[in-house]
Design a protein around this motif. Structure first.
Motif, PDB file in Angstrom:
ATOM      1  N   PHE A   1       0.852  -1.196   0.000  1.00  0.00           N
ATOM      2  CA  PHE A   1       0.000   0.000   0.000  1.00  0.00           C
ATOM      3  C   PHE A   1       0.884   1.242   0.000  1.00  0.00           C
ATOM      4  N   ASP A   2       0.601   2.211  -0.869  1.00  0.00           N
ATOM      5  CA  ASP A   2       1.415   3.439  -0.838  1.00  0.00           C
ATOM      6  C   ASP A   2       0.628   4.696  -1.186  1.00  0.00           C
ATOM      7  N   THR A   3      -0.702   4.646  -1.052  1.00  0.00           N
ATOM      8  CA  THR A   3      -1.483   5.836  -1.385  1.00  0.00           C
ATOM      9  C   THR A   3      -1.761   6.703  -0.160  1.00  0.00           C
ATOM     10  N   GLY A   4      -0.918   6.553   0.869  1.00  0.00           N
ATOM     11  CA  GLY A   4      -0.953   7.468   1.997  1.00  0.00           C
ATOM     12  C   GLY A   4       0.326   8.273   2.098  1.00  0.00           C
ATOM     13  N   THR A   5       1.153   8.200   1.036  1.00  0.00           N
ATOM     14  CA  THR A   5       2.449   8.872   1.076  1.00  0.00           C
ATOM     15  C   THR A   5       2.325  10.344   0.688  1.00  0.00           C
ATOM     16  N   SER A   6       3.212  11.168   1.233  1.00  0.00           N
ATOM     17  CA  SER A   6       3.155  12.613   1.014  1.00  0.00           C
ATOM     18  C   SER A   6       4.157  13.105  -0.023  1.00  0.00           C
TER      19      SER A   6
ATOM     20  N   PHE B   1      -7.262   2.056  -5.104  1.00  0.00           N
ATOM     21  CA  PHE B   1      -8.197   3.088  -5.554  1.00  0.00           C
ATOM     22  C   PHE B   1      -9.001   3.732  -4.421  1.00  0.00           C
ATOM     23  N   ASP B   2      -9.098   3.043  -3.282  1.00  0.00           N
ATOM     24  CA  ASP B   2      -9.965   3.503  -2.204  1.00  0.00           C
ATOM     25  C   ASP B   2      -9.235   3.278  -0.887  1.00  0.00           C
ATOM     26  N   ASN B   3      -8.708   4.359  -0.285  1.00  0.00           N
ATOM     27  CA  ASN B   3      -7.902   4.200   0.916  1.00  0.00           C
ATOM     28  C   ASN B   3      -8.708   3.675   2.100  1.00  0.00           C
ATOM     29  N   ALA B   4      -9.957   4.097   2.231  1.00  0.00           N
ATOM     30  CA  ALA B   4     -10.782   3.602   3.332  1.00  0.00           C
ATOM     31  C   ALA B   4     -10.973   2.094   3.203  1.00  0.00           C
ATOM     32  N   LEU B   5     -11.233   1.641   1.982  1.00  0.00           N
ATOM     33  CA  LEU B   5     -11.360   0.210   1.744  1.00  0.00           C
ATOM     34  C   LEU B   5     -10.050  -0.501   2.031  1.00  0.00           C
ATOM     35  N   ALA B   6      -8.936   0.047   1.554  1.00  0.00           N
ATOM     36  CA  ALA B   6      -7.626  -0.579   1.731  1.00  0.00           C
ATOM     37  C   ALA B   6      -7.278  -0.724   3.207  1.00  0.00           C
ATOM     38  N   ILE B   7      -7.541   0.311   3.999  1.00  0.00           N
ATOM     39  CA  ILE B   7      -7.224   0.252   5.425  1.00  0.00           C
ATOM     40  C   ILE B   7      -8.062  -0.810   6.118  1.00  0.00           C
ATOM     41  N   ASN B   8      -9.315  -0.941   5.729  1.00  0.00           N
ATOM     42  CA  ASN B   8     -10.142  -2.002   6.290  1.00  0.00           C
ATOM     43  C   ASN B   8      -9.633  -3.372   5.869  1.00  0.00           C
ATOM     44  N   GLN B   9      -9.219  -3.504   4.607  1.00  0.00           N
ATOM     45  CA  GLN B   9      -8.685  -4.781   4.140  1.00  0.00           C
ATOM     46  C   GLN B   9      -7.448  -5.178   4.938  1.00  0.00           C
ATOM     47  N   MET B  10      -6.583  -4.217   5.221  1.00  0.00           N
ATOM     48  CA  MET B  10      -5.376  -4.513   5.991  1.00  0.00           C
ATOM     49  C   MET B  10      -5.719  -4.951   7.410  1.00  0.00           C
ATOM     50  N   GLU B  11      -6.671  -4.281   8.035  1.00  0.00           N
ATOM     51  CA  GLU B  11      -7.064  -4.639   9.397  1.00  0.00           C
ATOM     52  C   GLU B  11      -7.679  -6.035   9.447  1.00  0.00           C
ATOM     53  N   VAL B  12      -8.561  -6.329   8.503  1.00  0.00           N
ATOM     54  CA  VAL B  12      -9.202  -7.649   8.470  1.00  0.00           C
ATOM     55  C   VAL B  12      -8.161  -8.739   8.216  1.00  0.00           C
ATOM     56  N   ALA B  13      -7.225  -8.477   7.300  1.00  0.00           N
ATOM     57  CA  ALA B  13      -6.189  -9.464   6.998  1.00  0.00           C
ATOM     58  C   ALA B  13      -5.332  -9.743   8.224  1.00  0.00           C
TER      59      ALA B  13
ATOM     60  N   SER C   1      -8.712  11.776   4.346  1.00  0.00           N
ATOM     61  CA  SER C   1      -7.512  12.494   3.921  1.00  0.00           C
ATOM     62  C   SER C   1      -6.624  12.877   5.098  1.00  0.00           C
ATOM     63  N   LEU C   2      -7.141  12.793   6.309  1.00  0.00           N
ATOM     64  CA  LEU C   2      -6.331  13.069   7.501  1.00  0.00           C
ATOM     65  C   LEU C   2      -5.441  11.888   7.883  1.00  0.00           C
ATOM     66  N   ILE C   3      -5.675  10.731   7.275  1.00  0.00           N
ATOM     67  CA  ILE C   3      -4.898   9.529   7.598  1.00  0.00           C
ATOM     68  C   ILE C   3      -3.838   9.329   6.521  1.00  0.00           C
ATOM     69  N   THR C   4      -2.587   9.549   6.887  1.00  0.00           N
ATOM     70  CA  THR C   4      -1.465   9.431   5.956  1.00  0.00           C
ATOM     71  C   THR C   4      -0.302   8.755   6.662  1.00  0.00           C
TER      72      THR C   4
END
Length: 385
Positions: free
Chosen positions: A73-78, A129-141, A220-223
């Motif tokens: 995952f890298d769509t939280g990078t600045s 494509f969807d950071n909220a989805l990705a973060i949930n996927q990581m937590e569930v995994a 967008s506050l989660i990076t």
């Protein structure tokens, strides 16, 4: 002359025929002639250190004590993206490592011979494509793997210690990022099992900022620079965490005040010159104590000249040798998980960052199976230089 040439040709045919008969016998199979198919360092499936590989999220029958898990995952990078290829880069950097040749003089052991089942569990298939989805996927995994039963009877930490809220031993995971945002869903998963945890955070940056300019939505506050602040707001981390290797530029002392309110003390990169490695190890151990502790290592804690393949490089970092020495000094703490993040192969040179990260993953595996810091009873005498 013709006779001599004829003799030479007959000799050549004889030799070639002999070689063909010796090496090309159609009656022999590979297994009967050469035995097990052992991959070369440069061949075979791309698993970390040529470990057994399983799609653990899909196959719930797979058991393990320690899992190596990629989180691309890298769509939280600045700044520079590309850490989604970090798991690939670290696995590629580990190709010269393998479980049958993993003893190191520094640790005094082979982590794969300590009674634990250690496997590569593949990658979490996160959405780009969807950071909220990705973060949930990581937590569930992560939660799914934590819920597995351990494979061995070897205690994860100290005999008789009950660390999880449910009183059970749980597997431990060494994650390969991915940008640093991945630690938020990991901490959410760990909280369900252990409650608030202490964090040992190797990084050039604090990662406790509240948000970046232009962040107007909750997501967008989660990076990768704000996830610890968010974790603190959610009560996921305890008030005795610590940074190591900090050297980033700040807005001012207000950044430090907020960082302390989140629960961190800090060790700067310069402290290694002023106080030395033993003092840094002692400070970290005193700070986290016997609490369940998670270790997160951003590869940019290492100087950019030694590990250029990262998204937010900073000059003046520690050497890989110094980082590895500090990690060894932390053995015996109550580690419940660890990661190496922010490896971005596109900015690497000659795979030095990937190779370094892979070696640190090896150290983290050694850390998780060690009950105490390594001792060297046969250490050679020191000489005055």
């Amino acid at each position: 002359m013709k006779a001599a040439a004829s003799i030479f040709l007959l000799f050549a045919y004889s030799v070639l025929g002999h070689d063909q008969h010796h090496f090309g016998d159609s009656q022999e199979t590979w297994l009967s002639k050469y035995g097990r198919q052992v991959d070369q360092p440069f061949s075979g499936p791309l698993a970390f250190s040529h470990l057994a590989y399983a799609r653990c999220l899909e196959d719930e029958s797979v058991g393990f004590d320690i899992a190596v898990l990629g989180i691309p995952f890298d769509t939280g990078t600045s700044y520079r993206p590309g850490a989604r290829f970090g798991p690939f880069g670290i696995r590629s950097g580990s190709r010269r490592q393998r479980d049958i040749r993993a003893y190191t003089l520094a640790w005094g052991n082979n982590p794969y011979e300590q009674g634990f089942r250690i496997i590569d569990c593949g990658d979490v298939p996160v959405s780009p494509f969807d950071n909220a989805l990705a973060i949930n996927q990581m937590e569930v995994a992560y939660s799914s793997l934590l819920a597995r039963s351990i494979s061995s009877k070897v205690p994860a930490w100290k005999e008789g210690a009950v660390l999880a809220k449910d009183g059970r031993e749980h597997p431990r995971i060494v994650s390969m990022g991915g940008d640093h945002t991945i630690v938020l869903p990991i901490l959410r998963a760990l909280y369900k099992i252990f409650g608030p945890v202490s964090v040992i955070h190797f990084d050039a940056h604090l990662d406790t900022w509240t948000g970046y300019p232009g962040a107007v939505t909750e997501q967008s506050l989660i990076t990768h620079g704000t996830f610890f602040y968010k974790a603190s707001q959610e009560g996921l981390i305890s008030n005795n965490s610590i940074h190591a290797g900090i050297r980033c530029k700040l807005i001012g002392l207000s950044d430090i005040e907020r960082d302390e309110s989140v629960g961190f003390h800090l060790i700067t990169s310069d402290d290694i010159d002023d106080h030395g490695v033993p003092a840094i190890i002692r400070r970290i151990r005193e700070r986290v104590g016997d609490n369940p502790v998670y270790l997160s290592l951003d590869i940019d804690v290492i100087d950019a000249g030694l590990a250029p393949g990262t998204g937010t490089p900073e000059a003046g970092g520690w050497t890989s040798r110094e980082v590895k020495r500090i990690i060894r000094g932390l053995a015996g703490l109550n580690f419940i998980g660890a990661d190496v993040v922010e490896v971005a192969p596109a900015y690497d040179h000659a795979e030095v960052t990937g190779t370094t990260a892979a070696d640190i993953v090896h150290d983290l595996l050694s850390l998780l199976v060690s009950q105490a810091p390594p001792t060297k009873p046969n250490e050679p005498p020191r000489y005055e230089l």
